[in-house]
Design a protein around this motif. Sequence first.
Motif, PDB file in Angstrom:
ATOM      1  N   LEU A  50       0.825  -1.208   0.000  1.00  0.00           N
ATOM      2  CA  LEU A  50       0.000   0.000   0.000  1.00  0.00           C
ATOM      3  C   LEU A  50       0.857   1.256   0.000  1.00  0.00           C
ATOM      4  O   LEU A  50       2.008   1.234   0.470  1.00  0.00           O
ATOM      5  N   PRO A  51       0.324   2.374  -0.488  1.00  0.00           N
ATOM      6  CA  PRO A  51       1.107   3.616  -0.539  1.00  0.00           C
ATOM      7  C   PRO A  51       1.624   4.073   0.821  1.00  0.00           C
ATOM      8  O   PRO A  51       2.677   4.698   0.908  1.00  0.00           O
ATOM      9  N   GLU A  52       0.876   3.747   1.892  1.00  0.00           N
ATOM     10  CA  GLU A  52       1.262   4.170   3.243  1.00  0.00           C
ATOM     11  C   GLU A  52       2.139   3.134   3.934  1.00  0.00           C
ATOM     12  O   GLU A  52       2.298   3.149   5.167  1.00  0.00           O
ATOM     13  N   LYS A  53       2.758   2.238   3.165  1.00  0.00           N
ATOM     14  CA  LYS A  53       3.504   1.106   3.724  1.00  0.00           C
ATOM     15  C   LYS A  53       4.535   1.538   4.767  1.00  0.00           C
ATOM     16  O   LYS A  53       4.640   0.927   5.848  1.00  0.00           O
ATOM     17  N   ALA A  54       5.346   2.539   4.485  1.00  0.00           N
ATOM     18  CA  ALA A  54       6.399   2.958   5.414  1.00  0.00           C
ATOM     19  C   ALA A  54       5.817   3.488   6.723  1.00  0.00           C
ATOM     20  O   ALA A  54       6.323   3.177   7.809  1.00  0.00           O
ATOM     21  N   LEU A  55       4.747   4.276   6.614  1.00  0.00           N
ATOM     22  CA  LEU A  55       4.121   4.817   7.821  1.00  0.00           C
ATOM     23  C   LEU A  55       3.438   3.703   8.611  1.00  0.00           C
ATOM     24  O   LEU A  55       3.445   3.700   9.846  1.00  0.00           O
ATOM     25  N   ALA A  56       2.868   2.733   7.914  1.00  0.00           N
ATOM     26  CA  ALA A  56       2.232   1.592   8.574  1.00  0.00           C
ATOM     27  C   ALA A  56       3.267   0.778   9.354  1.00  0.00           C
ATOM     28  O   ALA A  56       2.979   0.265  10.445  1.00  0.00           O
ATOM     29  N   ALA A  57       4.479   0.652   8.799  1.00  0.00           N
ATOM     30  CA  ALA A  57       5.534  -0.074   9.497  1.00  0.00           C
ATOM     31  C   ALA A  57       5.921   0.638  10.789  1.00  0.00           C
ATOM     32  O   ALA A  57       6.181  -0.008  11.821  1.00  0.00           O
ATOM     33  N   LEU A  58       5.929   1.953  10.773  1.00  0.00           N
ATOM     34  CA  LEU A  58       6.201   2.714  11.995  1.00  0.00           C
ATOM     35  C   LEU A  58       5.077   2.518  13.004  1.00  0.00           C
ATOM     36  O   LEU A  58       5.327   2.390  14.212  1.00  0.00           O
ATOM     37  N   ALA A  59       3.840   2.497  12.520  1.00  0.00           N
ATOM     38  CA  ALA A  59       2.707   2.247  13.419  1.00  0.00           C
ATOM     39  C   ALA A  59       2.806   0.856  14.049  1.00  0.00           C
ATOM     40  O   ALA A  59       2.524   0.667  15.241  1.00  0.00           O
TER      41      ALA A  59
END
Length: 539
Positions: free
Chosen positions: A168-177
Amino acid sequence: MGLTRKLRPLLFGCGVPCMVVFACTMNLAGQSRPMKSPGSRRAATQRGPVERADVARFRQRVETALSASGPDKGFWGMMITDAATGEVLYARNAGNYFTLASDVKLFTTALALATLGPEYRVRTTISTTGTLDENGLLNGDLVLIGRGDANLSNRKFPYDKKVERDGLPEKALAALADAVVARGVKEIEGSVIADDSFFPVDRFPDGWTIDDMLWSYGAAVSAIAVNDNTFTLELRPGEREGDAAKFTIEPASDFYTIENTIRTSAHGSEEKLAAAREPGSRAIRVSGTMPAGASPRRLTIAIEEPAEYAAELLARLLAARGIKIDGVARARHAGDTAVSGENSPADTLITERLSESLGEEIRQVNKNSLNLHAELLLLLAAHEKSGATTREEALKFAADFYKAAGIAESDVVLSDGSGLSRRDLVTPRAIVQMLNYAASQPWGEIYRTSLPVAGEDGTLSERMKNTAATGHIFAKTGTVEHVVALSGYATTAGGAHLIFSILGNNNGLHAQTADTILDAIAVAMIEELGPPPVKKGMK
């Protein structure tokens, strides 16, 4: 005035300009010839060396291409040098100013490599000024701190021939979450804050236009850049004529309100779409018609408030993972009173992310001509090496570097790091000097191979295919309205290594037409310049 754009391919019509070539009129042929003076033969011998045959052939092909109707209305600049000797093989208005579009990235990426080094990485963190108790209660704010990583997205590394995405486009931010959850956080008593104070609040460089702000190539500049500071709006026709069109947003968010008045038209009819957003507004209007049965249209929309958007998206991701948030999602900018000062308690690190190496990032920047990424490189280099806190200080830092690299101060006048500014002015001579400087540096090969390859990858993947130039030109493309550019390195059919810059301004041609003319000149350069190729079996 709002941002409104009919949805056409986002390559502006542009052309390859030239100086008009005038032919002598026929009646001059009938005029009597002056008598030769006794010293005329001696004067002829003092005119200098005869032009090389290969250069003469190339010059003729350039003149033929540029004297045609269309390109003859523009202004053309060019410089080609022998990379080994520095000899100028061909020059045309090489000391004049041109708008150079994305060829500005040649300067910015060289600056970043020289000052930060190919192995430099950007650190993004999530921290808190509070404490986390044994029950998972975080009694303070959760703060995402951006420092200029342009790849908080799903972009795949290393780059290989084309852009690739994974997840998903938010992959990097999701990994931080996910990492926040792994630390045991179950409830945030405070707010979720996105802090982009590492860079000044200066979203749009001088010379960008109001039309740029709506689309991905004009995304706002911020130390936090989630999914290139864009989101995708996908439009689909309804089932029957007259039905309202449907849309989805990715990443899913209610940050923007979509005002949709698109209607489904008859099957096979012409598609007519437009999008608009007032500056500072969170309402995007889409209007027009889509024929029944038509394929979906994906519009990549720029985000005007990247930190605010990132805060809301992070809060949404945390909530989806079961974390309760008692406060709000908000941004923190440079100059805000809430920015941690010397009397504030030290932040406690919760998780962090390191970017890809600068060398890999620059390959993405140049191959795909990423404007936001180039702007972040400029600010990052200036901040890290000179402590620059404003765009003006960053541009001064860059100007000093170009001067130190041997480029005349008056030959480079830049207002941004990407080339989207219409105020950028550079001479072809300065571009060649920049390319020559870069080639002599330890990182020179990283720089050269970061450029698109004719007929193979990046913005040149579909250009000069199946020609003598295929695989032999490594060059940065540039296109904005009425401007076309191509500058880089070349190896000719005869084995000569060249450094070149070709710039065209003030053209009214469509982009594809301009590219065709530009490519014809580049192919001529490969075919004509340098010694003829040695035939097999000959010594």
